[in-house]
Scaffold this motif. Structure first.
Motif, PDB file in Angstrom:
ATOM      1  N   VAL A  62       6.839   7.139  14.714  1.00  0.00           N
ATOM      2  CA  VAL A  62       6.750   7.593  13.328  1.00  0.00           C
ATOM      3  C   VAL A  62       7.990   8.395  12.949  1.00  0.00           C
ATOM      4  CG1 VAL A  62       5.493   9.139  11.804  1.00  0.00           C
ATOM      5  CG2 VAL A  62       4.243   7.521  13.233  1.00  0.00           C
ATOM      6  N   LYS A  63       8.461   9.220  13.858  1.00  0.00           N
ATOM      7  CA  LYS A  63       9.724   9.956  13.701  1.00  0.00           C
ATOM      8  C   LYS A  63       9.822  10.702  12.369  1.00  0.00           C
ATOM      9  CE  LYS A  63      12.202   6.626  16.598  1.00  0.00           C
ATOM     10  NZ  LYS A  63      13.274   5.605  16.632  1.00  0.00           N
ATOM     11  N   GLY A  64       8.739  11.310  11.948  1.00  0.00           N
ATOM     12  CA  GLY A  64       8.765  12.101  10.731  1.00  0.00           C
ATOM     13  C   GLY A  64       8.675  11.302   9.440  1.00  0.00           C
ATOM     14  N   ARG A  65       8.486   9.998   9.536  1.00  0.00           N
ATOM     15  CA  ARG A  65       8.459   9.173   8.344  1.00  0.00           C
ATOM     16  C   ARG A  65       7.072   9.089   7.694  1.00  0.00           C
ATOM     17  NH1 ARG A  65       9.442   3.730   9.716  1.00  0.00           N
ATOM     18  NH2 ARG A  65       8.470   4.169  11.726  1.00  0.00           N
ATOM     19  N   PHE A  66       6.031   9.283   8.490  1.00  0.00           N
ATOM     20  CA  PHE A  66       4.667   9.101   8.006  1.00  0.00           C
ATOM     21  C   PHE A  66       3.945  10.442   7.940  1.00  0.00           C
ATOM     22  CE2 PHE A  66       4.214   4.591  10.078  1.00  0.00           C
ATOM     23  CZ  PHE A  66       5.315   4.162   9.366  1.00  0.00           C
ATOM     24  N   LYS A  74     -14.730  14.450   1.115  1.00  0.00           N
ATOM     25  CA  LYS A  74     -14.800  13.097   0.574  1.00  0.00           C
ATOM     26  C   LYS A  74     -14.800  12.034   1.663  1.00  0.00           C
ATOM     27  CE  LYS A  74     -12.601  14.181  -3.849  1.00  0.00           C
ATOM     28  NZ  LYS A  74     -11.479  13.873  -4.759  1.00  0.00           N
ATOM     29  N   SER A  75     -14.611  12.422   2.898  1.00  0.00           N
ATOM     30  CA  SER A  75     -14.561  11.492   4.034  1.00  0.00           C
ATOM     31  C   SER A  75     -13.489  10.429   3.846  1.00  0.00           C
ATOM     32  CB  SER A  75     -15.928  10.824   4.249  1.00  0.00           C
ATOM     33  OG  SER A  75     -16.904  11.772   4.580  1.00  0.00           O
ATOM     34  N   THR A  76     -12.327  10.858   3.465  1.00  0.00           N
ATOM     35  CA  THR A  76     -11.205   9.934   3.301  1.00  0.00           C
ATOM     36  C   THR A  76     -10.022  10.366   4.157  1.00  0.00           C
ATOM     37  OG1 THR A  76     -10.310  11.136   1.407  1.00  0.00           O
ATOM     38  CG2 THR A  76     -11.869   9.359   0.937  1.00  0.00           C
ATOM     39  N   ALA A  77      -9.182   9.401   4.442  1.00  0.00           N
ATOM     40  CA  ALA A  77      -7.946   9.669   5.166  1.00  0.00           C
ATOM     41  C   ALA A  77      -6.859   8.791   4.585  1.00  0.00           C
ATOM     42  CB  ALA A  77      -8.103   9.397   6.653  1.00  0.00           C
ATOM     43  N   ASP A  78      -5.725   9.377   4.313  1.00  0.00           N
ATOM     44  CA  ASP A  78      -4.595   8.650   3.755  1.00  0.00           C
ATOM     45  C   ASP A  78      -3.430   8.666   4.736  1.00  0.00           C
ATOM     46  OD1 ASP A  78      -4.922   9.600   0.231  1.00  0.00           O
ATOM     47  OD2 ASP A  78      -6.055   8.215   1.509  1.00  0.00           O
ATOM     48  N   LEU A  79      -2.626   7.635   4.651  1.00  0.00           N
ATOM     49  CA  LEU A  79      -1.397   7.568   5.434  1.00  0.00           C
ATOM     50  C   LEU A  79      -0.264   7.230   4.473  1.00  0.00           C
ATOM     51  CD1 LEU A  79      -0.107   7.639   8.296  1.00  0.00           C
ATOM     52  CD2 LEU A  79      -0.354   5.151   8.308  1.00  0.00           C
ATOM     53  N   ILE A  80       0.631   8.163   4.303  1.00  0.00           N
ATOM     54  CA  ILE A  80       1.813   7.921   3.485  1.00  0.00           C
ATOM     55  C   ILE A  80       2.943   7.532   4.421  1.00  0.00           C
ATOM     56  CG2 ILE A  80       3.493   8.927   1.909  1.00  0.00           C
ATOM     57  CD1 ILE A  80       1.282  10.799   0.957  1.00  0.00           C
ATOM     58  N   MET A  81       3.513   6.359   4.170  1.00  0.00           N
ATOM     59  CA  MET A  81       4.561   5.826   5.034  1.00  0.00           C
ATOM     60  C   MET A  81       5.849   5.699   4.237  1.00  0.00           C
ATOM     61  SD  MET A  81       2.408   2.896   7.086  1.00  0.00           S
ATOM     62  CE  MET A  81       2.069   1.919   5.623  1.00  0.00           C
ATOM     63  N   ASN A  82       6.861   6.401   4.678  1.00  0.00           N
ATOM     64  CA  ASN A  82       8.173   6.369   4.030  1.00  0.00           C
ATOM     65  C   ASN A  82       9.203   5.730   4.940  1.00  0.00           C
ATOM     66  OD1 ASN A  82       7.285   7.823   1.690  1.00  0.00           O
ATOM     67  ND2 ASN A  82       7.391   9.713   2.891  1.00  0.00           N
ATOM     68  N   ASN A  83      10.282   5.284   4.332  1.00  0.00           N
ATOM     69  CA  ASN A  83      11.397   4.711   5.079  1.00  0.00           C
ATOM     70  C   ASN A  83      10.917   3.638   6.063  1.00  0.00           C
ATOM     71  OD1 ASN A  83      14.081   4.399   5.792  1.00  0.00           O
ATOM     72  ND2 ASN A  83      14.043   6.041   7.313  1.00  0.00           N
ATOM     73  N   ALA A  86      11.282  -3.097   9.367  1.00  0.00           N
ATOM     74  CA  ALA A  86      10.605  -4.342   9.739  1.00  0.00           C
ATOM     75  C   ALA A  86       9.685  -4.154  10.942  1.00  0.00           C
ATOM     76  CB  ALA A  86      11.643  -5.423  10.020  1.00  0.00           C
ATOM     77  N   GLU A  87      10.017  -3.236  11.813  1.00  0.00           N
ATOM     78  CA  GLU A  87       9.186  -3.011  12.999  1.00  0.00           C
ATOM     79  C   GLU A  87       7.854  -2.354  12.666  1.00  0.00           C
ATOM     80  OE1 GLU A  87      12.688  -2.690  16.421  1.00  0.00           O
ATOM     81  OE2 GLU A  87      11.481  -0.922  15.910  1.00  0.00           O
ATOM     82  N   ASP A  88       7.703  -1.897  11.447  1.00  0.00           N
ATOM     83  CA  ASP A  88       6.424  -1.330  11.025  1.00  0.00           C
ATOM     84  C   ASP A  88       5.466  -2.408  10.534  1.00  0.00           C
ATOM     85  OD1 ASP A  88       8.361   1.322   9.668  1.00  0.00           O
ATOM     86  OD2 ASP A  88       7.120   1.421  11.484  1.00  0.00           O
ATOM     87  N   THR A  89       5.923  -3.640  10.460  1.00  0.00           N
ATOM     88  CA  THR A  89       5.054  -4.739  10.058  1.00  0.00           C
ATOM     89  C   THR A  89       3.921  -4.893  11.056  1.00  0.00           C
ATOM     90  OG1 THR A  89       6.821  -5.922   8.902  1.00  0.00           O
ATOM     91  CG2 THR A  89       4.925  -7.219   9.665  1.00  0.00           C
ATOM     92  N   ALA A  90       2.690  -4.821  10.564  1.00  0.00           N
ATOM     93  CA  ALA A  90       1.523  -4.867  11.444  1.00  0.00           C
ATOM     94  C   ALA A  90       0.270  -4.861  10.582  1.00  0.00           C
ATOM     95  CB  ALA A  90       1.505  -3.665  12.385  1.00  0.00           C
ATOM     96  N   VAL A  91      -0.851  -5.095  11.247  1.00  0.00           N
ATOM     97  CA  VAL A  91      -2.143  -4.842  10.615  1.00  0.00           C
ATOM     98  C   VAL A  91      -2.527  -3.403  10.953  1.00  0.00           C
ATOM     99  CG1 VAL A  91      -4.569  -5.459  10.481  1.00  0.00           C
ATOM    100  CG2 VAL A  91      -2.837  -7.252  10.759  1.00  0.00           C
TER     101      VAL A  91
END
Length: 114
Positions: A62-66, A74-83, A86-91
């Motif tokens: 992640v190196k500080g990007r996420f 509310k029982s929610t969780a978010d993931l903000i992904m910056n920068n 291509a290696e982040d391509t995944a399910v």
């Protein structure tokens, strides 16, 4: 516990995406909630998780990007992904852990074009 994930899609390298996950169906306390990811032929790996005490844990890649965050009432969780690259391509899979069980969402595809 049912987990509903949303927010995946196609983004160019260097771009950003926000994944959201909502838990429902039980009043059982969720101790840990967050995100894993998986690519074809590889094991599912942890991306980022957050406990109900506010502790967060990130994979080295992640190196500080996420940033992972939870709204516990509310029982929610978010993931903000910056920068993204291509290696982040995944399910990406939403994950929730109670005292007795582990739950997974249906997965949302993130594709990063280079």
């Amino acid at each position: 516990v049912q987990l509903q994930a949303s927010g995946g899609g196609l983004v160019q390298a260097g771009g950003s995406l926000r994944l959201s996950c909502a838990a429902s169906g039980s009043n059982v306390r969720i101790n840990v909630m967050g995100w894993y990811r998986q690519t074809p032929g590889n094991q599912r790996e942890m991306v980022a998780v957050a406990t109900n005490t506010g502790t967060t844990r990130y994979a080295d890649f992640v190196k500080g990007r996420f940033t992972v965050s939870r709204d516990i009432p509310k029982s929610t969780a978010d993931l903000i992904m910056n920068n993204l690259d291509a290696e982040d391509t995944a399910v990406y899979y939403c994950h929730a852990q109670t005292m007795l069980s582990t739950y997974w969402g249906q997965g949302t595809l993130v594709t990063v074009s280079s």
